[in-house]
Design a protein around this motif. Structure first.
Motif, PDB file in Angstrom:
ATOM      1  N   ASP A   2       0.842  -1.180   0.000  1.00 54.45           N
ATOM      2  CA  ASP A   2       0.000   0.000   0.000  1.00 54.45           C
ATOM      3  C   ASP A   2       0.890   1.247   0.000  1.00 54.45           C
ATOM      4  O   ASP A   2       2.124   1.158   0.051  1.00 54.45           O
ATOM      5  CB  ASP A   2      -0.968  -0.004   1.183  1.00 54.45           C
ATOM      6  CG  ASP A   2      -0.276   0.021   2.543  1.00 54.45           C
ATOM      7  OD1 ASP A   2       0.850   0.564   2.654  1.00 54.45           O
ATOM      8  OD2 ASP A   2      -0.858  -0.495   3.521  1.00 54.45           O
ATOM      9  N   LEU A   3       0.257   2.405  -0.093  1.00 55.69           N
ATOM     10  CA  LEU A   3       1.009   3.646  -0.252  1.00 55.69           C
ATOM     11  C   LEU A   3       1.986   3.871   0.894  1.00 55.69           C
ATOM     12  O   LEU A   3       3.155   4.262   0.682  1.00 55.69           O
ATOM     13  CB  LEU A   3       0.040   4.825  -0.370  1.00 55.69           C
ATOM     14  CG  LEU A   3       0.660   6.200  -0.615  1.00 55.69           C
ATOM     15  CD1 LEU A   3       1.439   6.219  -1.934  1.00 55.69           C
ATOM     16  CD2 LEU A   3      -0.426   7.276  -0.613  1.00 55.69           C
ATOM     17  N   ASP A   4       1.545   3.622   2.126  1.00 56.49           N
ATOM     18  CA  ASP A   4       2.420   3.843   3.275  1.00 56.49           C
ATOM     19  C   ASP A   4       3.631   2.910   3.245  1.00 56.49           C
ATOM     20  O   ASP A   4       4.732   3.297   3.655  1.00 56.49           O
ATOM     21  CB  ASP A   4       1.649   3.645   4.583  1.00 56.49           C
ATOM     22  CG  ASP A   4       0.727   4.809   4.888  1.00 56.49           C
ATOM     23  OD1 ASP A   4       0.945   5.909   4.330  1.00 56.49           O
ATOM     24  OD2 ASP A   4      -0.225   4.630   5.666  1.00 56.49           O
ATOM     25  N   GLN A   5       3.440   1.684   2.758  1.00 60.48           N
ATOM     26  CA  GLN A   5       4.573   0.759   2.664  1.00 60.48           C
ATOM     27  C   GLN A   5       5.608   1.238   1.648  1.00 60.48           C
ATOM     28  O   GLN A   5       6.814   1.109   1.875  1.00 60.48           O
ATOM     29  CB  GLN A   5       4.062  -0.640   2.301  1.00 60.48           C
ATOM     30  CG  GLN A   5       3.321  -1.340   3.425  1.00 60.48           C
ATOM     31  CD  GLN A   5       2.691  -2.637   2.971  1.00 60.48           C
ATOM     32  OE1 GLN A   5       2.034  -2.709   1.926  1.00 60.48           O
ATOM     33  NE2 GLN A   5       2.894  -3.689   3.742  1.00 60.48           N
ATOM     34  N   TYR A   6       5.132   1.777   0.534  1.00 63.54           N
ATOM     35  CA  TYR A   6       6.068   2.367  -0.430  1.00 63.54           C
ATOM     36  C   TYR A   6       6.912   3.444   0.242  1.00 63.54           C
ATOM     37  O   TYR A   6       8.147   3.435   0.157  1.00 63.54           O
ATOM     38  CB  TYR A   6       5.311   2.998  -1.599  1.00 63.54           C
ATOM     39  CG  TYR A   6       4.945   2.063  -2.718  1.00 63.54           C
ATOM     40  CD1 TYR A   6       5.874   1.696  -3.680  1.00 63.54           C
ATOM     41  CD2 TYR A   6       3.646   1.574  -2.845  1.00 63.54           C
ATOM     42  CE1 TYR A   6       5.528   0.861  -4.735  1.00 63.54           C
ATOM     43  CE2 TYR A   6       3.290   0.732  -3.895  1.00 63.54           C
ATOM     44  CZ  TYR A   6       4.236   0.387  -4.835  1.00 63.54           C
ATOM     45  OH  TYR A   6       3.898  -0.449  -5.878  1.00 63.54           O
ATOM     46  N   TRP A   7       6.238   4.370   0.901  1.00 68.55           N
ATOM     47  CA  TRP A   7       6.957   5.501   1.490  1.00 68.55           C
ATOM     48  C   TRP A   7       7.831   5.073   2.663  1.00 68.55           C
ATOM     49  O   TRP A   7       8.880   5.678   2.900  1.00 68.55           O
ATOM     50  CB  TRP A   7       5.971   6.594   1.910  1.00 68.55           C
ATOM     51  CG  TRP A   7       5.466   7.373   0.734  1.00 68.55           C
ATOM     52  CD1 TRP A   7       4.210   7.384   0.217  1.00 68.55           C
ATOM     53  CD2 TRP A   7       6.231   8.260  -0.092  1.00 68.55           C
ATOM     54  NE1 TRP A   7       4.140   8.208  -0.869  1.00 68.55           N
ATOM     55  CE2 TRP A   7       5.360   8.761  -1.078  1.00 68.55           C
ATOM     56  CE3 TRP A   7       7.560   8.674  -0.090  1.00 68.55           C
ATOM     57  CZ2 TRP A   7       5.776   9.661  -2.059  1.00 68.55           C
ATOM     58  CZ3 TRP A   7       7.980   9.574  -1.068  1.00 68.55           C
ATOM     59  CH2 TRP A   7       7.105  10.054  -2.032  1.00 68.55           C
ATOM     60  N   ARG A   8       7.434   4.042   3.374  1.00 73.00           N
ATOM     61  CA  ARG A   8       8.252   3.542   4.471  1.00 73.00           C
ATOM     62  C   ARG A   8       9.572   2.975   3.935  1.00 73.00           C
ATOM     63  O   ARG A   8      10.645   3.207   4.503  1.00 73.00           O
ATOM     64  CB  ARG A   8       7.480   2.484   5.263  1.00 73.00           C
ATOM     65  CG  ARG A   8       8.119   2.116   6.598  1.00 73.00           C
ATOM     66  CD  ARG A   8       7.091   1.613   7.598  1.00 73.00           C
ATOM     67  NE  ARG A   8       6.223   0.598   7.044  1.00 73.00           N
ATOM     68  CZ  ARG A   8       4.905   0.758   6.893  1.00 73.00           C
ATOM     69  NH1 ARG A   8       4.319   1.883   7.231  1.00 73.00           N
ATOM     70  NH2 ARG A   8       4.165  -0.225   6.411  1.00 73.00           N
ATOM     71  N   THR A   9       9.492   2.235   2.837  1.00 75.76           N
ATOM     72  CA  THR A   9      10.715   1.707   2.232  1.00 75.76           C
ATOM     73  C   THR A   9      11.598   2.837   1.733  1.00 75.76           C
ATOM     74  O   THR A   9      12.825   2.820   1.925  1.00 75.76           O
ATOM     75  CB  THR A   9      10.371   0.770   1.057  1.00 75.76           C
ATOM     76  OG1 THR A   9       9.606  -0.329   1.545  1.00 75.76           O
ATOM     77  CG2 THR A   9      11.634   0.240   0.399  1.00 75.76           C
ATOM     78  N   ILE A  10      10.991   3.829   1.084  1.00 76.42           N
ATOM     79  CA  ILE A  10      11.766   4.973   0.594  1.00 76.42           C
ATOM     80  C   ILE A  10      12.483   5.662   1.749  1.00 76.42           C
ATOM     81  O   ILE A  10      13.683   5.961   1.674  1.00 76.42           O
ATOM     82  CB  ILE A  10      10.839   5.957  -0.152  1.00 76.42           C
ATOM     83  CG1 ILE A  10      10.339   5.331  -1.454  1.00 76.42           C
ATOM     84  CG2 ILE A  10      11.560   7.278  -0.426  1.00 76.42           C
ATOM     85  CD1 ILE A  10       9.179   6.072  -2.097  1.00 76.42           C
ATOM     86  N   ALA A  11      11.766   5.923   2.840  1.00 71.13           N
ATOM     87  CA  ALA A  11      12.371   6.592   3.993  1.00 71.13           C
ATOM     88  C   ALA A  11      13.495   5.760   4.594  1.00 71.13           C
ATOM     89  O   ALA A  11      14.560   6.282   4.944  1.00 71.13           O
ATOM     90  CB  ALA A  11      11.301   6.885   5.047  1.00 71.13           C
ATOM     91  N   ASP A  12      13.279   4.453   4.713  1.00 71.76           N
ATOM     92  CA  ASP A  12      14.313   3.574   5.276  1.00 71.76           C
ATOM     93  C   ASP A  12      15.574   3.589   4.416  1.00 71.76           C
ATOM     94  O   ASP A  12      16.700   3.622   4.932  1.00 71.76           O
ATOM     95  CB  ASP A  12      13.792   2.144   5.394  1.00 71.76           C
ATOM     96  CG  ASP A  12      12.761   1.971   6.496  1.00 71.76           C
ATOM     97  OD1 ASP A  12      12.635   2.875   7.347  1.00 71.76           O
ATOM     98  OD2 ASP A  12      12.080   0.926   6.499  1.00 71.76           O
TER      99      ASP A  12
END
Length: 208
Positions: A2-12
């Motif tokens: 989902d969208l939050d998982q995409y952004w979580r990976t990007i941030a990590d």
């Protein structure tokens, strides 16, 4: 994902790049990355520019300066930013949670872009930046489904790619096996990944 998982990976990934940059000497920052003609510091600068894109007028000026070449535009912007930003590590860490995007792209592209660029930075230095295989599988599928700029399906016809650490697989024909991350690097034509791959399909590949 989902969208939050995409952004979580990007941030990590951005935080991992920032942590690595903080350990590097100036000489290491000037090491050639996996991107031909780009130093480690240039790739880091390119990643840092994504959440703070120039405005439309500035982009038009840059496009004119680059004579319409998208690659040259990206390269020149990154080099100038790298040479005028003394602490890229701190800058990247501060931008890690930003969800700003250039108007010409989307979170799916930024997702695979930052994963690949993290490896562009780390691998020439003999360093490691870990990535969740499932995130790599999503990134690999995105690159496989695209045309420009990698043309992965056109470059790898008649071959099966089979990940050994996730359920991701595409194509038909002789197998090429490896970690999902290494297969992603194959899809994006990163040099030096061939020795990490196995299977009868590897013999049909030329050097990247």
């Amino acid at each position: 994902m989902d969208l939050d998982q995409y952004w979580r990976t990007i941030a990590d990934q951005l935080r991992a790049i920032a942590a690595l940059l903080a350990e590097l000497t100036d000489a290491e920052l000037d090491t050639p990355s996996l991107c031909a003609g780009w130093r480690v510091r240039d790739v880091a600068a390119h990643v840092a520019l994504a959440p703070q894109p120039p405005g439309p007028l500035a982009m038009l000026r840059e496009a004119a300066r680059a004579r319409g070449s998208f690659h040259r535009l990206n390269h020149d912007l990154a080099v100038r930013y790298a040479d005028t930003t003394p602490d890229l590590a701190t800058t990247l860490a501060a931008l890690a949670d930003s969800r700003e995007l250039p108007v010409v792209t989307n979170h799916r592209n930024i997702h695979f872009d930052v994963i690949v660029h993290a490896q562009d930075i780390a691998r020439p230095l003999g360093r490691t930046i870990e990535v969740d295989p499932q995130a790599c599988a999503v990134a690999a599928q995105r690159v496989w489904s695209m045309g420009w700029p990698f043309w992965a399906r056109r470059r790898l016809p008649g071959l099966s790619l089979v990940a050994e650490d996730s359920a991701w697989t595409v194509g038909t024909g002789p197998e090429i096996r490896g970690t999902t991350l290494d297969l992603l690097l194959l899809l994006t034509a990163r040099p030096g990944v061939l020795p990490a791959l196995t299977g009868p399909g590897v013999d049909s590949l030329t050097a990247l």
